[in-house]
Every structure is written in structure tokens, then in C-alpha cells.
Write an enzyme that holds these catalytic residues in place. Structure first.
Site, PDB file in Angstrom:
ATOM      1  N   LYS A  74       2.171  -4.177  -7.665  1.00 22.96           N
ATOM      2  CA  LYS A  74       2.947  -5.134  -7.011  1.00 22.96           C
ATOM      3  C   LYS A  74       2.750  -6.695  -7.388  1.00 22.96           C
ATOM      4  O   LYS A  74       2.150  -6.815  -8.474  1.00 22.96           O
ATOM      5  CB  LYS A  74       2.227  -5.122  -5.514  1.00 22.96           C
ATOM      6  CG  LYS A  74       2.463  -3.846  -4.634  1.00 22.96           C
ATOM      7  CD  LYS A  74       3.818  -3.522  -4.576  1.00 22.96           C
ATOM      8  CE  LYS A  74       4.181  -2.424  -3.483  1.00 22.96           C
ATOM      9  NZ  LYS A  74       4.093  -1.094  -3.870  1.00 22.96           N
TER      10      LYS A  74
HETATM   11  C1  LIG Z   1       3.867   0.032  -2.388  1.00 16.00           C
HETATM   12  C2  LIG Z   1       4.510  -0.116  -1.283  1.00 16.00           C
HETATM   13  C3  LIG Z   1       4.067   0.458   0.119  1.00 16.00           C
HETATM   14  C4  LIG Z   1       2.622   1.026   0.015  1.00 16.00           C
HETATM   15  O1  LIG Z   1       1.786   0.152  -0.733  1.00 16.00           O
HETATM   16  P1  LIG Z   1       0.097   1.027  -1.041  1.00 16.00           P
HETATM   17  O2  LIG Z   1      -0.696  -0.175  -1.184  1.00 16.00           O
HETATM   18  O3  LIG Z   1       0.553   1.732  -2.452  1.00 16.00           O
HETATM   19  O4  LIG Z   1      -0.400   2.044   0.002  1.00 16.00           O
HETATM   20  C5  LIG Z   1       4.543   0.485   1.167  1.00 16.00           C
HETATM   21  N1  LIG Z   1       5.873   0.129   1.060  1.00 16.00           N
HETATM   22  C6  LIG Z   1       6.487  -0.319   0.078  1.00 16.00           C
HETATM   23  C7  LIG Z   1       8.224  -0.630   0.185  1.00 16.00           C
HETATM   24  C8  LIG Z   1       6.086  -0.435  -1.223  1.00 16.00           C
HETATM   25  O5  LIG Z   1       6.737  -0.572  -2.245  1.00 16.00           O
END
Ligand SMILES: *Cc1c(COP(=O)(O)O)cnc(C)c1O
Length: 397
Positions: free
Chosen positions: A186
């Protein structure tokens, strides 16, 4: 979404504060922790950056969604509306609470179509969960109006669009609750982590309790705290929170570089008359983590995606044929391949997604290509890359 690209001494310093005291947990051990409360510090800084009153840090973005749903009182048999284009975490978190995911079409914003949402509302609908995919956002004003009309909760999944804004507000702060992920890919990362933000004191208090086994967090003796409600463990560790503190300080610099690189790529691709771009709702400002564009039709998009890879342009995505982000790839969900038995409400209420017509979504996703915007690229790198992209795409038109 490049937080890992800028991992450096600032992150190491914050982590070392934790390692030096050895207090890896966010609660208690007051005497041993040399004054370091990394999770708490992150929460204060993040709430300020997002312009909200409350932030609850948790172990992942998926946990954040689960905790947010639970805090809003969503449970067995309640229906939560989500888009066909999202990440699997959307339905995972809903199923975890015993609620029923209701999938509806997207539009050319690549997010929930307000019209499709309106058509999907039943007596059991409790929540609308827009997912701000690939750096831009849903039409939040339209969704908010639907929520007001039907008395529903608006829960924003801003995991892929941190730093973007809508109507002058940071994404995630517009709805009743907003969720973020700080996983390793992210825009900013904790390694693993997530956050719930809200201006609603009650939701915050319940989220705070739920993510830590129901602890009321009152007083100074953890063992003597009471547990007003059932909870779970979605806590983040101090080590992860420490990484996030340093990353959060870099967020605005990351966004600036993303914007610079995005604009170079977009300008070059705009030279092709056949290419159009994803619609950004009025008053919306992207976080520029992806350039998202449409080819005239699905066969051309698939060919263009292939040509990009063959010409050495990495980090381009054709979500339509992807296992994790579009309903076509989710046979485990469509067939409800669950390890154990699911709650009876889910089994009896969920639609048969093998049979539902999502041709409106297909018509958009089939034509969509996204390219990741990295920040390690120099201006020269991006320019060369953009030209390579334009030439690769032009070769199949
Ligand atoms: C990455 C992501 C998540 C979940 O995040 P994690 O930390 O990997 O559990 C949820 N929604 C979206 C749109 C994402 O890109």
C-alpha cells in the site's frame, strides 16, 4: 502504491525505539516502555492528517473492515452492498460478521454505481461499502443521499486511495466510518496493519473494545478491566505501528511524486485518440497511485495488456482476468467454498452469483487497464516508460 520503496532509516529508528525497550505490545508495561506508545502515537497523527476525531489502528485492512462493521452493529442476516470490482477483503470481512455481501455493478468511475446500489436495497440492507479502487473514488454524495434516504451506514474502504479527497475531505472521512490498509504494497505500510477512522464516538469506543477482546481500556490495571461486549483480537503490535509512524510522515511527499509521475504517463497516453480515462467524480482529487484507462473494447484491451508485457512494461493490470479483484475470478466465493458451515442467514439469503448478470460491470472491466505509479522512477524513467506504453498500445490499435 509504493510505501516499501521509501523504507529507510526513519522507519528503522522508530522500530529501534521499540526494540530497545522490548515492549512489543501496545497496551500496558508502562514502566518498561521508555515513554514509547507507537500505536497511540500513530493514531493521534493519523486522525489529525485525516481530519477526524478518532482513529483505531488494527492488524490489517481486512481487520479494519471487520472491526468497523462490528462497531456499527452489523451482524447475522444484515445486508452490506459492495461493488463487483474490489479486493476479496470486502466480502471476507462481511462474511466474518455473519452478514450477507450483496454485490452490485460498478460504473465508469470503477466504483459502485449509485443506480445499481439503489436497485439493490431491501428491508435487510444496513450498510453501503464503496471501495475507492486504484487511487480514485466513488460518487460519495450520491451514495450518502441513498444512505440518508434509507437510514444506512456509509463505510468507505479507502485502502487503495489514501491521501485522495472528495468534497475537500480526505477519503475515508466522508462516510460514517473509513478503513485503510497498511499492508506491504500500500501507499504507506506498517508491514501489516490497518486503521478505522470515524467522527462517531460510539463507533470508536466499540471498535477500540472489539479489536482487543472487549477490553474497556478504563483504569490502569489491564487485568481488572471489564468487557461490556464480546470482542476479538485484531490488535497491531508496536513494531508494526512504529514503521507506520515514519511512513505517515512521508505520505505527502509520496503523493507529490505519484502525481508528477501520473501526469507524465497520462499526458503521453492522451496522444492516442482511442484511449479514454476513468471518470473521477466531481470535487474528487485522486491520490495518483494508478493511471486507469479504457480501450475501445475488451479484445483490444486484452491485446494491449499483452503488448505492454511483451515490451517490458511491468506493473500493468488487466483486472478483468485477475483472481483477486473481480467477481469473474472468485469461484470460491460464488460457490461458497467455506472450510466449515456458514451461518444459516448467509446460506439462505446470499444470491447465486454464478447466475447473476453483471454485463454492465463486464463492459467496463473488460476495457480497463491500470498501471501502477511508482515513486522510485526518475522523471526520465517515467518519460521513457510512458513512450514505451504508448507505442506498445498503438501497435495493437
Ligand atoms: C489491501 C486492501 C484491503 C485489505 O487490506 P489487508 O491489509 O491486506 O488486509 C482491503 N480492501 C482493499 C481495496 C485493498 O486494496
Amino acid at each position: 502504491m509504493p510505501g516499501f520503496e521509501v523504507f529507510g532509516n526513519e522507519e528503522r529508528k522508530e522500530v529501534n525505539d521499540v526494540l530497545n525497550s522490548g515492549v512489543l505490545m501496545r497496551y500496558g508495561f508502562d514502566g518498561m516502555r521508555n515513554g514509547h506508545w507507537k500505536a497511540k502515537e500513530f493514531e493521534i497523527n493519523f486522525a489529525a492528517r485525516m481530519g477526524v476525531q478518532h482513529c483505531q489502528l488494527v492488524s490489517s485492512g481486512t481487520s479494519a473492515l471487520t472491526v468497523a462493521l462490528a462497531a456499527a452493529g452489523i451482524g447475522a442476516g444484515d445486508e452490506v452492498i459492495i461493488p463487483t470490482f474490489t479486493f476479496v477483503a470486502s466480502f471476507e470481512s462481511i462474511l466474518a460478521t455473519g452478514a450477507v455481501p450483496v454485490l452490485v455493478d460498478i460504473d465508469d468511475t470503477l466504483t459502485l454505481s449509485p443506480k445499481a446500489v439503489e436497485n439493490a436495497i431491501t428491508r435487510k440492507t444496513r450498510c453501503i461499502m464503496p471501495v475507492h479502487m486504484c487511487g480514485s473514488m466513488a460518487n460519495l454524495a450520491a451514495l450518502k443521499a441513498i444512505c440518508v434516504k434509507h437510514n444506512l451506514i456509509l463505510l468507505e474502504d479507502a485502502c487503495q486511495a489514501i491521501g485522495a479527497s472528495y468534497a475537500g475531505k480526505p477519503l475515508g472521512s466522508y462516510g460514517d466510518l473509513g478503513c485503510f490498509s497498511f499492508d506491504f504494497v500500500k501507499t504507506i505500510t506498517c508491514g501489516e496493519g490497518g486503521a478505522v477512522i470515524t467522527n462517531n464516538k460510539k463507533y470508536f469506543t466499540l471498535a477500540d473494545q472489539y479489536q482487543d477482546h472487549g477490553h474497556d481500556h478504563l483504569g490502569s490495571d489491564r487485568g481488572a478491566e471489564t468487557h461490556p461486549n464480546l470482542g476479538y483480537n485484531f490488535r497491531i503490535s508496536e513494531l508494526h505501528a512504529a514503521v507506520g509512524i515514519a511512513q505517515l510522515r512521508k505520505l505527502d511527499a509520496i503523493l507529490e511524486l505519484q502525481k508528477r509521475n501520473y501526469l507524465i504517463i497520462r499526458k503521453e497516453l492522451s496522444k492516442l485518440a482511442e484511449i479514454t480515462f476513468r471518470r473521477v467524480p466531481e470535487t474528487g482529487v485522486e491520490n495518483y497511485s494508478f493511471v486507469n484507462f479504457f480501450l475501445p473494447n475488451a479484445p483490444l484491451a486484452e491485446k494491449a495488456h499483452k503488448a505492454l508485457a511483451e515490451n517490458g512494461v511491468d506493473a500493468c493490470f488487466y483486472w478483468f482476468k485477475n483472481n483477486w479483484h473481480y467477481i469473474n475470478g472468485w469461484e470460491h466465493f460464488r460457490n461458497l467454498n467455506s472450510l466449515g458451515r456458514l451461518p444459516s442467514e448467509i446460506c439462505s439469503q446470499i444470491k447465486n452469483y454464478n447466475e447473476i448478470d453483471f454485463s454492465n460491470s463486464d463492459a467496463i472491466m473488460g476495457r480497463t487497464i491500470s498501471t501502477l505509479v511508482k515513486i522510485g522512477w526518475s522523471e526520465e524513467d517515467v518519460k521513457n516508460r510512458a513512450i514505451k506504453m504508448r507505442e506498445a498500445i498503438a501497435s495493437v490499435l
